[in-house]
Scaffold this active site. Structure first.
Site, PDB file in Angstrom:
ATOM      1  N   ASP A 104      46.877  22.734 -27.072  1.00 24.31           N
ATOM      2  CA  ASP A 104      46.414  21.515 -26.257  1.00 24.31           C
ATOM      3  C   ASP A 104      47.309  20.298 -26.858  1.00 24.31           C
ATOM      4  O   ASP A 104      47.885  20.176 -27.881  1.00 24.31           O
ATOM      5  CB  ASP A 104      45.114  21.298 -26.585  1.00 24.31           C
ATOM      6  CG  ASP A 104      44.055  22.416 -25.960  1.00 24.31           C
ATOM      7  OD1 ASP A 104      44.698  23.213 -25.433  1.00 24.31           O
ATOM      8  OD2 ASP A 104      43.087  22.754 -26.566  1.00 24.31           O
ATOM      9  N   LYS A 105      47.404  19.285 -26.055  1.00 24.38           N
ATOM     10  CA  LYS A 105      48.251  18.120 -26.232  1.00 24.38           C
ATOM     11  C   LYS A 105      47.775  17.441 -27.592  1.00 24.38           C
ATOM     12  O   LYS A 105      48.618  17.051 -28.441  1.00 24.38           O
ATOM     13  CB  LYS A 105      47.926  17.146 -25.175  1.00 24.38           C
ATOM     14  CG  LYS A 105      48.828  15.704 -25.509  1.00 24.38           C
ATOM     15  CD  LYS A 105      48.668  14.985 -24.234  1.00 24.38           C
ATOM     16  CE  LYS A 105      49.618  13.541 -24.438  1.00 24.38           C
ATOM     17  NZ  LYS A 105      49.638  12.616 -23.311  1.00 24.38           N
TER      18      LYS A 105
END
Length: 235
Positions: A104-105
């Site tokens: 995930d970012k």
């Protein structure tokens, strides 16, 4: 391995196929000391000596990089607005690299960057159940009951419950610290597993994938090539 000259040059990141074709027809490429103007000319990646605009160009079939992914960077090959993990690999020679699996970012840690599709299949295939180890900080008191729930498998809203996971409680309190080992790679899986037991992940970092462990000396945002031993263990 035999390749067309234009593919050889494009693979090494010297331009698109159309761009290198134009350069070849203009006489900017030499093969074994002779100018070649035909993009379709077949060259041997192991024995032929290629020069492009006067510079030698060696051929690398595969590249393997360990990246300590920072938060705020997306796990993608390209994006017009956001920085990607591929943008961080500034010394890459090939232009077909991709992140093996996603983070995930806002998630940090181990990410393997390569162009080896066969290795990606071996590590990412749902049937392989490759272990992935994460460190996390959790909002809320993580208990032995949570560890037992993880060990059985959780309903996170998918068709199937998660596979059994190993939850190690490093420190329990208002902000708990844990290590968790999962054998799948579902979307936001670790976060959703903790949501299923009424808690929230506030920091997440991947430490290991299969046999590959994050190098403790690799600073956040830094990368290095895999060692021969690391690659052999993965393969």
């Amino acid at each position: 391995m035999k390749l067309r000259l234009d593919k050889y040059l494009a693979d090494m990141g010297l331009g698109t196929r159309s761009e290198v074709k134009k350069a070849i027809t203009r006489g900017l490429t030499e093969v074994n000391g002779a100018v070649v103007k035909k993009p379709e000319c077949k060259v041997d990646t192991e024995t032929d000596e290629i020069r492009y605009q006067g510079r030698p160009v060696g051929y690398i079939a595969y590249e393997y990089y360990m990246l300590n992914k920072p938060a705020g960077v997306i796990s993608a090959t390209e994006d017009p607005r956001q920085r990607t993990v591929i943008d961080l690999i500034t010394s890459r020679q090939r232009d077909d690299l991709f992140p093996l699996g996603r983070l995930d970012k806002d998630t940090e840690g181990l990410l393997l960057i390569t162009n080896d599709g066969a290795l990606a299949h071996r590590l990412l295939s749902p049937k392989k159940h490759v272990d992935k180890v994460y460190y996390a900080r959790i909002q809320g008191v993580v208990t032995a009951a949570d560890a037992e729930a993880f060990a059985v498998g959780l309903d996170i809203g998918d068709e199937k419950r998660t596979l059994p996971a190993k939850l190690d409680i490093l420190e329990s309190g208002e902000i708990s610290k844990i290590r968790v080992t999962i054998r799948e790679g579902r979307f936001h899986q670790v976060k959703r597993m903790f949501q299923a037991v009424g808690k929230e992940v506030i920091y997440l970092k991947r430490l290991q994938m299969g046999s590959l462990k994050l190098d403790e000396n690799l600073e956040t945002g830094a990368y290095r090539e895999l060692t021969k031993e690391e690659l052999e263990a993965l393969c």
